[in-house]
Design an enzyme around this catalytic site. Structure first.
Site, PDB file in Angstrom:
ATOM      1  N   ARG A  51      53.153  -9.657  35.533  1.00 40.43           N
ATOM      2  CA  ARG A  51      52.370 -10.625  34.762  1.00 40.43           C
ATOM      3  C   ARG A  51      52.146 -11.917  35.538  1.00 40.43           C
ATOM      4  O   ARG A  51      51.196 -12.637  35.309  1.00 40.43           O
ATOM      5  CB  ARG A  51      53.078 -10.915  33.441  1.00 40.43           C
ATOM      6  CG  ARG A  51      52.201 -11.644  32.456  1.00 40.43           C
ATOM      7  CD  ARG A  51      52.835 -11.665  31.098  1.00 40.43           C
ATOM      8  NE  ARG A  51      54.211 -12.117  31.193  1.00 40.43           N
ATOM      9  CZ  ARG A  51      54.797 -12.876  30.274  1.00 40.43           C
ATOM     10  NH1 ARG A  51      54.130 -13.266  29.223  1.00 40.43           N
ATOM     11  NH2 ARG A  51      56.043 -13.240  30.417  1.00 40.43           N
ATOM     12  N   TYR A  52      53.085 -12.246  36.419  1.00 39.21           N
ATOM     13  CA  TYR A  52      52.942 -13.425  37.272  1.00 39.21           C
ATOM     14  C   TYR A  52      52.742 -12.907  38.688  1.00 39.21           C
ATOM     15  O   TYR A  52      53.442 -11.976  39.104  1.00 39.21           O
ATOM     16  CB  TYR A  52      54.201 -14.288  37.192  1.00 39.21           C
ATOM     17  CG  TYR A  52      54.550 -14.728  35.790  1.00 39.21           C
ATOM     18  CD1 TYR A  52      53.807 -15.723  35.148  1.00 39.21           C
ATOM     19  CD2 TYR A  52      55.594 -14.138  35.098  1.00 39.21           C
ATOM     20  CE1 TYR A  52      54.117 -16.118  33.860  1.00 39.21           C
ATOM     21  CE2 TYR A  52      55.915 -14.534  33.804  1.00 39.21           C
ATOM     22  CZ  TYR A  52      55.173 -15.523  33.194  1.00 39.21           C
ATOM     23  OH  TYR A  52      55.474 -15.904  31.916  1.00 39.21           O
ATOM     24  N   ARG A 110      55.997 -12.565  40.978  1.00 40.72           N
ATOM     25  CA  ARG A 110      57.232 -11.935  40.531  1.00 40.72           C
ATOM     26  C   ARG A 110      56.918 -10.820  39.528  1.00 40.72           C
ATOM     27  O   ARG A 110      55.881 -10.861  38.862  1.00 40.72           O
ATOM     28  CB  ARG A 110      58.212 -12.949  39.935  1.00 40.72           C
ATOM     29  CG  ARG A 110      57.639 -13.892  38.891  1.00 40.72           C
ATOM     30  CD  ARG A 110      58.360 -15.240  39.030  1.00 40.72           C
ATOM     31  NE  ARG A 110      58.229 -16.098  37.855  1.00 40.72           N
ATOM     32  CZ  ARG A 110      57.206 -16.910  37.641  1.00 40.72           C
ATOM     33  NH1 ARG A 110      56.180 -16.928  38.489  1.00 40.72           N
ATOM     34  NH2 ARG A 110      57.186 -17.682  36.570  1.00 40.72           N
ATOM     35  N   CYS A 165      71.025  -0.909  25.768  1.00 45.33           N
ATOM     36  CA  CYS A 165      71.928  -2.051  25.893  1.00 45.33           C
ATOM     37  C   CYS A 165      73.262  -1.634  25.268  1.00 45.33           C
ATOM     38  O   CYS A 165      73.319  -0.637  24.547  1.00 45.33           O
ATOM     39  CB  CYS A 165      71.382  -3.257  25.136  1.00 45.33           C
ATOM     40  SG  CYS A 165      69.745  -3.742  25.703  1.00 45.33           S
ATOM     41  N   CYS A 170      70.488  -6.935  20.234  1.00 44.30           N
ATOM     42  CA  CYS A 170      70.365  -8.269  19.632  1.00 44.30           C
ATOM     43  C   CYS A 170      69.211  -8.238  18.643  1.00 44.30           C
ATOM     44  O   CYS A 170      68.099  -7.840  19.003  1.00 44.30           O
ATOM     45  CB  CYS A 170      70.047  -9.308  20.695  1.00 44.30           C
ATOM     46  SG  CYS A 170      71.067  -9.169  22.164  1.00 44.30           S
ATOM     47  N   CYS A 225      65.864  -9.521  19.769  1.00 39.35           N
ATOM     48  CA  CYS A 225      65.312  -8.968  21.009  1.00 39.35           C
ATOM     49  C   CYS A 225      63.791  -9.130  21.062  1.00 39.35           C
ATOM     50  O   CYS A 225      63.088  -8.778  20.123  1.00 39.35           O
ATOM     51  CB  CYS A 225      65.662  -7.494  21.140  1.00 39.35           C
ATOM     52  SG  CYS A 225      65.043  -6.796  22.683  1.00 39.35           S
ATOM     53  N   ARG A 281      61.888  -7.692  23.324  1.00 39.57           N
ATOM     54  CA  ARG A 281      61.223  -6.529  23.910  1.00 39.57           C
ATOM     55  C   ARG A 281      61.401  -5.301  23.016  1.00 39.57           C
ATOM     56  O   ARG A 281      61.721  -4.211  23.461  1.00 39.57           O
ATOM     57  CB  ARG A 281      61.735  -6.294  25.331  1.00 39.57           C
ATOM     58  CG  ARG A 281      60.761  -5.469  26.159  1.00 39.57           C
ATOM     59  CD  ARG A 281      61.119  -5.431  27.624  1.00 39.57           C
ATOM     60  NE  ARG A 281      60.531  -6.482  28.400  1.00 39.57           N
ATOM     61  CZ  ARG A 281      61.193  -7.199  29.320  1.00 39.57           C
ATOM     62  NH1 ARG A 281      62.456  -6.962  29.550  1.00 39.57           N
ATOM     63  NH2 ARG A 281      60.571  -8.150  29.995  1.00 39.57           N
ATOM     64  N   ASP A 324      60.167 -15.755  20.509  1.00 40.44           N
ATOM     65  CA  ASP A 324      58.836 -15.161  20.634  1.00 40.44           C
ATOM     66  C   ASP A 324      58.363 -14.645  19.279  1.00 40.44           C
ATOM     67  O   ASP A 324      59.173 -14.368  18.399  1.00 40.44           O
ATOM     68  CB  ASP A 324      58.882 -13.987  21.622  1.00 40.44           C
ATOM     69  CG  ASP A 324      59.142 -14.461  23.043  1.00 40.44           C
ATOM     70  OD1 ASP A 324      58.751 -15.599  23.352  1.00 40.44           O
ATOM     71  OD2 ASP A 324      59.732 -13.699  23.817  1.00 40.44           O
ATOM     72  N   ASP A 366      57.244 -18.538  25.522  1.00 38.41           N
ATOM     73  CA  ASP A 366      56.428 -17.484  26.122  1.00 38.41           C
ATOM     74  C   ASP A 366      55.275 -17.278  25.151  1.00 38.41           C
ATOM     75  O   ASP A 366      55.457 -16.754  24.050  1.00 38.41           O
ATOM     76  CB  ASP A 366      57.271 -16.199  26.257  1.00 38.41           C
ATOM     77  CG  ASP A 366      56.893 -15.407  27.494  1.00 38.41           C
ATOM     78  OD1 ASP A 366      55.707 -15.466  27.878  1.00 38.41           O
ATOM     79  OD2 ASP A 366      57.773 -14.740  28.062  1.00 38.41           O
ATOM     80  N   LYS A 410      54.774 -18.110  30.198  1.00 37.75           N
ATOM     81  CA  LYS A 410      55.754 -19.144  29.867  1.00 37.75           C
ATOM     82  C   LYS A 410      55.191 -20.540  30.108  1.00 37.75           C
ATOM     83  O   LYS A 410      54.547 -20.776  31.121  1.00 37.75           O
ATOM     84  CB  LYS A 410      56.991 -18.963  30.751  1.00 37.75           C
ATOM     85  CG  LYS A 410      57.792 -17.696  30.464  1.00 37.75           C
ATOM     86  CD  LYS A 410      59.065 -17.711  31.296  1.00 37.75           C
ATOM     87  CE  LYS A 410      59.904 -16.468  31.083  1.00 37.75           C
ATOM     88  NZ  LYS A 410      59.321 -15.264  31.713  1.00 37.75           N
TER      89      LYS A 410
HETATM   90  C1  LIG Z   1      60.011 -14.468  32.368  1.00 38.54           C
HETATM   91  C2  LIG Z   1      59.415 -13.453  33.222  1.00 38.54           C
HETATM   92  C3  LIG Z   1      59.537 -13.537  34.614  1.00 38.54           C
HETATM   93  C4  LIG Z   1      60.330 -14.623  35.306  1.00 38.54           C
HETATM   94  O1  LIG Z   1      59.864 -15.891  35.060  1.00 38.54           O
HETATM   95  P1  LIG Z   1      60.641 -17.177  35.644  1.00 38.54           P
HETATM   96  O2  LIG Z   1      59.938 -18.317  35.008  1.00 38.54           O
HETATM   97  O3  LIG Z   1      60.486 -17.142  37.128  1.00 38.54           O
HETATM   98  O4  LIG Z   1      62.072 -17.057  35.255  1.00 38.54           O
HETATM   99  C5  LIG Z   1      58.906 -12.579  35.359  1.00 38.54           C
HETATM  100  N1  LIG Z   1      58.196 -11.573  34.797  1.00 38.54           N
HETATM  101  C6  LIG Z   1      58.077 -11.470  33.459  1.00 38.54           C
HETATM  102  C7  LIG Z   1      57.269 -10.366  32.898  1.00 38.54           C
HETATM  103  C8  LIG Z   1      58.694 -12.397  32.629  1.00 38.54           C
HETATM  104  O5  LIG Z   1      58.583 -12.271  31.301  1.00 38.54           O
HETATM  105  S1  SF4 Z   2      67.747  -9.249  24.072  1.00 43.68           S
HETATM  106 FE1  SF4 Z   2      67.051  -7.100  23.852  1.00 43.68          FE
HETATM  107  S2  SF4 Z   2      67.063  -6.266  25.929  1.00 43.68           S
HETATM  108 FE2  SF4 Z   2      68.323  -8.148  25.955  1.00 43.68          FE
HETATM  109  S3  SF4 Z   2      70.436  -7.443  25.574  1.00 43.68           S
HETATM  110 FE3  SF4 Z   2      69.559  -8.008  23.603  1.00 43.68          FE
HETATM  111  S4  SF4 Z   2      68.744  -6.079  22.787  1.00 43.68           S
HETATM  112 FE4  SF4 Z   2      69.062  -5.765  24.971  1.00 43.68          FE
END
Ligand SMILES: *Cc1c(COP(=O)(O)O)cnc(C)c1O
Ligand code: SF4
Length: 339
Positions: free
Chosen positions: A81-82, A85, A94, A98, A101, A103, A265, A302, A309
């Site tokens: 996405r960036y 990175r 996991c 959580c 979470c 995701r 989020d 985010d 972010k």
């Molecule tokens: C948060 C995130 C990152 C890392 O972002 P930083 O600001 O460098 O910590 C990289 N990829 C994805 C998809 C993210 O959600």
């Molecule tokens: S936030 Fe989501 S991915 Fe991260 S440890 Fe918790 S349940 Fe697992």
């Protein structure tokens, strides 16, 4: 390990909301609580993070993938996405899930761990895209994998992408600290070639910084791997200044740098845990007065619809006149800085 409501009911007296939680189709995040966390459920700040509630089923605001990760992915596991990175979703598993979470679209969906072909495909993509300087090994939690699989994954990535920084993103230091034994650290040490690793933890409350958890983080520090912590701002867990200040101070004392404080989020099922941005900004302003620069995390959102972010901060720059920028100091005084 607790993985169903009946079993959980034997450990703690469930409230009506907790008893009424139901698996919710696509939006379900399974109930799974590790033995380490099960011992801490008498603490309300721990309980609300791991015990599911009917409120998850009643959330109609959020969506399943507010970051639009799916659209910004090379494959089902590599989110790019960036430009500089990427995030590799090692596994959906996991040790404990959580309730906040972010995701949910992926976590606990029984996808399992990445196979060798998927790892090689991701490594190839990262190698080809030379603008990628850092890769997050995340999920899910990489440390749910057996040592031999972690070894294979790290050795492939290190062979293909020696100059990429890999972040080892894990909540397991908080939820299953006994996982971090000497055999695991030997595997990491063996693959410590090329660019450094960074450990990215998630501790949300000072009570999570148990002796066992700090020992687990200490294992990384002893290998020379720096540790950074990401905290999620959560209602009833850490939405007060005192808790966050104590958390930051304790992290710093244990050589863990507070990195991000995340605004919740807009993920479906998490509304009851979110704090308003208005209150978040107030907290950010207040804790900045008490914490050093080292101790201060960056309050970050985010943005929905894949906006990425952005840092949120109280604004000290309040205006500009013909000759200067106008600032208001944290003490409320006005200062001018020439243009
Ligand atoms: C948060 C995130 C990152 C890392 O972002 P930083 O600001 O460098 O910590 C990289 N990829 C994805 C998809 C993210 O959600
Ligand atoms: S936030 Fe989501 S991915 Fe991260 S440890 Fe918790 S349940 Fe697992």
């Amino acid at each position: 390990m607790i993985n169903n409501i009946e079993e959980l009911g034997k450990h703690i007296k469930l409230t009506d909301d907790e008893k009424a939680w139901k698996e919710d189709g696509e939006n379900t995040l399974p109930l799974l609580i590790s033995d380490h966390i099960a011992k801490m459920l008498s603490n309300p700040a721990i309980r609300v993070q791991f015990v599911p509630s009917r409120k998850e089923n009643e959330d109609t605001v959020g969506t399943l993938d507010p970051q639009c990760e799916k659209e910004n992915s090379h494959s089902s596991r590599l989110v790019h996405r960036y430009h500089n990175r990427a995030a590799f979703l090692v596994t959906d598993r996991c040790f404990a899930y959580c309730r906040h979470c972010f995701r949910r679209r992926f976590t606990g969906k029984l996808t399992g761990e990445a196979g060798e072909e998927e790892i090689r495909d991701a490594a190839g993509y990262i190698k080809e895209h030379r603008e990628i300087k850092e890769v997050l090994l995340t999920g899910g939690d990489i440390f749910t994998l057996p040592d031999s699989h972690i070894d294979r994954m790290l050795s492939i990535f290190k062979a293909e992408c020696p100059s990429v920084i890999f972040r080892l993103c894990t909540r397991a230091v908080a939820t299953a600290p006994q996982r971090f034994d000497s055999a695991l650290f030997s595997v990491i040490k063996k693959n410590q070639t090329g660019a450094p690793y960074y450990l990215m933890t998630q501790f949300n409350h000072p009570a999570e910084l148990t002796e066992e958890s700090l020992k687990a983080v200490g294992g990384f520090l002893e290998l020379g791997i720096p540790a950074f912590n990401q905290t999620v701002l959560l209602k009833g867990v850490n939405d007060d200044e005192g808790t966050l200040i104590e958390l930051s101070e304790k992290l710093l004392m244990n050589r863990i740098k507070p990195y991000y404080l995340f605004q919740g989020d807009l993920v479906k099922g998490t509304r009851h845990l979110r704090v308003s941005i208005e209150r978040g900004l107030e907290i950010e302003k207040n804790i900045r007065r008490e914490l050093s620069g080292l101790g201060m995390p960056q309050y970050t959102a985010d943005l929905p619809e894949g906006g990425g972010k952005v840092i949120l901060t109280h604004d000290y720059l309040i205006g500009k006149d013909s000759s200067s920028y106008i600032f208001q100091t944290p003490e409320g005084e006005i200062r001018h800085y020439p243009l």
